[in-house]
Structures are given as C-alpha cells and as structure tokens.
Design an enzyme around this catalytic site. Structure first.
Site, mmCIF file in Angstrom:
data_model
loop_
_atom_site.group_PDB
_atom_site.id
_atom_site.type_symbol
_atom_site.label_atom_id
_atom_site.label_comp_id
_atom_site.label_asym_id
_atom_site.label_seq_id
_atom_site.Cartn_x
_atom_site.Cartn_y
_atom_site.Cartn_z
ATOM 1 N N ASP A 83 0.843 -1.197 0.000
ATOM 2 C CA ASP A 83 0.000 0.000 0.000
ATOM 3 C C ASP A 83 0.879 1.248 0.000
ATOM 4 O O ASP A 83 1.771 1.387 0.837
ATOM 5 C CB ASP A 83 -0.890 -0.021 1.246
ATOM 6 N N TYR A 88 3.210 10.109 -0.763
ATOM 7 C CA TYR A 88 4.188 9.635 0.208
ATOM 8 C C TYR A 88 5.603 9.992 -0.243
ATOM 9 O O TYR A 88 6.045 9.577 -1.323
ATOM 10 C CB TYR A 88 4.087 8.123 0.415
ATOM 11 N N GLN A 208 -10.469 2.489 3.428
ATOM 12 C CA GLN A 208 -9.289 2.612 4.289
ATOM 13 C C GLN A 208 -9.477 3.847 5.165
ATOM 14 O O GLN A 208 -9.290 4.971 4.714
ATOM 15 C CB GLN A 208 -8.009 2.729 3.461
ATOM 16 N N LEU A 240 -1.656 0.827 14.283
ATOM 17 C CA LEU A 240 -0.914 0.784 15.550
ATOM 18 C C LEU A 240 -0.859 2.157 16.214
ATOM 19 O O LEU A 240 0.012 2.420 17.036
ATOM 20 C CB LEU A 240 0.500 0.247 15.317
ATOM 21 N N LYS A 248 6.194 0.921 22.784
ATOM 22 C CA LYS A 248 7.491 1.585 22.908
ATOM 23 C C LYS A 248 7.392 2.912 23.650
ATOM 24 O O LYS A 248 8.338 3.333 24.309
ATOM 25 C CB LYS A 248 8.073 1.814 21.508
#
Length: 340
Positions: A83, A88, A208, A240, A248
């Site tokens: 994807d 980007y 999406q 996430l 983290k």
C-alpha cells in the site's frame, strides 16, 4: 464474502519476547516454507495477505536500501499486499516500490494499492487531476496497472459523478482494476454507491479509514455498518496508532521529535490502560503488543488487512505474525473493555 480467509494450512508460528527471540532470518525458513493465508477484498477477485505493508515511510524514514530489505522480508513471510500513495515522500515511495518490483520480477505476485488526491502535482479529485495522478503513479511504479486505487481524500468541491466517471474510464482502460475510498464518512460512501448505480460505473470495493484500539468510535459507530451494507473490504490505517500500540512509548520521556505530536496525546490514563491490557494478552501469547493489536483488528467483521509500516527489516516479523494469533473471547473482551 468480504474478508473471507482462504484456507491453505499455514503453520502457526510462535513469537517470543524473551532475550533469545528468534530473528527475521531465522524465522524466514519457518514461515516462508508454506503458503500464507489470503483474504478477499470485498466483492473483488483480489486475494491478499491479511496484513498490508504500507510504503508511507519509504523514501522518508527508510532509505531505498532499507525499504527494499523490508519489502523482501515481507514477501518472504508470505505477504503480497503493498500500500502506498502518490503523496508519500513526494512520490519517492512509489519509485522505490516500482524499482523493487522491476528488479525482483514480482509485479504479478503483488496486489498493489496506491492513492491519489493529496499530491502537490495533482491535488483533488477533479477528473483531470485523477487521470493525471494515476498516469504519474503508473510511471513511478513502473507498471501498467494499479490493482486497488484509493481516493485519498473526500473532495466535496467536486461532484462524485465527475470523479466516478474518471475512475471508471481508468478501469475500462485496464489501468485500474478496483477502487475504494479513504477518509470518507458513511454518508459520503452511500452517496458514492448511489451515484455509481445511477451512472452504471464501477463501484467502490474497499475502505481505508483510521481504526485501532485507541481510535474506535468513528468506525464502529458509523462506518462499520456502512461497510457491511456496501460489502466493502476494510483496511484500517494507523492500525498501531502511530506506533503507540507497539508499547514503545509509555511516558513523555520516550518520545523523540518525530513522534511527539503523533503519539503524545495517547500517553494518558486511557492509553496506559490499553497498553496494560495489551501487555497481559501479549504475555499469554508470548507475543509483542503490536502483534496482538493487529490480531484484535483482524478479529473484527469486514476487516481484511490492517495497513502497517516498518522502517527497519527487524520490525516486519512482529507485524506479519498477527495472522497466526487467535485471540480468545476473554482476551477480546479484555481489550474491548480497556479501549472502550
């Protein structure tokens, strides 16, 4: 059926969080030896690995060499769903992916998704912009077709009819196989479906939108029912929560400059409650929190493949391992309660 798995007898793989944790190279022989699970994207004939690899860091936090290592590792684990977007890294992500597919001769093995609407060169969803953006993406990706094209934005200044007709022309020309929406409300998705039916053009097959343990309401209280009614395959982005669900980042001191804004607002009582629940379930599966967070998404109706990124090759296994984690009803209830 949307999100239906194709049974192929993939061997479950355990992930360990102990100091002797197996490495990517060691697990490759285990995971890569058998076919991976596949899920169907809505009513299309696209069969995809249940975790999509995002190229949003390629050409940005991951250079071309590391990006290719990440791509190689993902495919070695059975992944086939990549994807990206024309925006980007200013198009560099598509260039890296295109060069990688060409050098590996892997184009026919990959389900390739990209998005248009946000690039500086061809912004918006006017017909001319959509057509020009797709042509530019095809050039950067070094391919003759896009398997799944997303409208990266909702552009209310352009009638849906204009956008849909432009996409349909691309579908008829074989340059786009299927398309979907990104960042669309339920009402706009319904509007697009009605317009598609009236025009007799290609319909959306995928959605999406943001959906994760920290961001549930928008999808679950509106989009989920629309996705089901319209038979849309759902690919949750920010799966996430910008890295927060990896565990983290647990205090302000854990934040680096690039994560301070994206993750900082999750570091509060509610966020730490979710991490505590994730930690407990992860310990029961001997898996890292990220793996369990993705497994939770994969348990939801109509979810086909969460979209996740890896800026280093050693992060890939934790992501793809989610397809082998089966959460119990008790574990799902625990995560649901903690994130409610």
């Amino acid at each position: 059926m949307t999100g239906e798995s194709v049974p192929v007898g993939r061997r479950p793989v355990a992930v360990t969080t102990s100091p002797t944790r197996i490495t990517t190279e060691q697990t490759r022989a285990i995971v890569g030896a058998t076919p991976a699970a596949r899920r169907q994207v809505g009513p299309s004939d696209l069969q995809v690995f249940p975790v999509a690899l995002s190229g949003n860091v390629f050409g940005w936090t991951a250079d071309s060499v590391e990006s290719e290592r990440v791509l190689d590792s993902y495919v070695a684990y059975g992944g086939n769903f990549i994807d990206t977007a024309d925006s980007y890294a200013g198009g560099r992500s598509e260039i890296i992916i295109g060069n990688w597919m060409r050098s590996r001769g892997s184009r026919d093995d990959i389900v390739l998704a990209t998005k248009v609407g946000k690039s500086a060169d061809h912004p918006g969803l006017a017909a001319r912009a959509v057509t020009a953006a797709v042509e530019a993406s095809l050039h950067r990706l070094r391919t003759d077709r896009i398997d799944l094209l997303y409208l990266h934005i909702d552009d209310p200044d352009v009638p849906f009819e204009e956008t849909l007709l432009a996409v349909d022309e691309l579908v008829r020309a074989g340059k786009v196989r299927y398309f979907g929406g990104s960042h669309h409300t339920g009402s706009r998705l319904i509007e697009a479906r009605i317009a598609s039916a009236q025009l007799g053009v290609a319909r959306m097959v995928a959605l999406q939108n943001q959906y994760n343990l920290m961001f549930r309401r928008e999808y679950e209280e509106g989009l989920a029912r629309v996705a089901a009614d319209l038979h849309l395959g759902v690919m949750p982005r920010f799966a996430l929560a910008s890295g927060f669900l990896t565990g983290k980042y647990r205090s302000k001191s854990d934040l680096d400059g690039s994560r301070r804004v994206e993750v900082g607002h999750y570091i509060n009582r509610a966020g730490l409650r979710v991490l505590q629940a994730l930690d407990a379930v992860a310990a029961e599966h001997d898996s890292p929190p990220a793996t369990v967070a993705l497994a939770w998404l994969l348990s939801k109706p109509n979810v086909v493949a969460p979209v996740v990124s890896a800026s280093a090759v050693d992060q890939v296994f934790d992501l793809v391992a989610a397809v082998d984690v089966r959460l119990t009803r008790s574990q799902l209830m625990s995560l649901d309660r903690a994130s409610a």
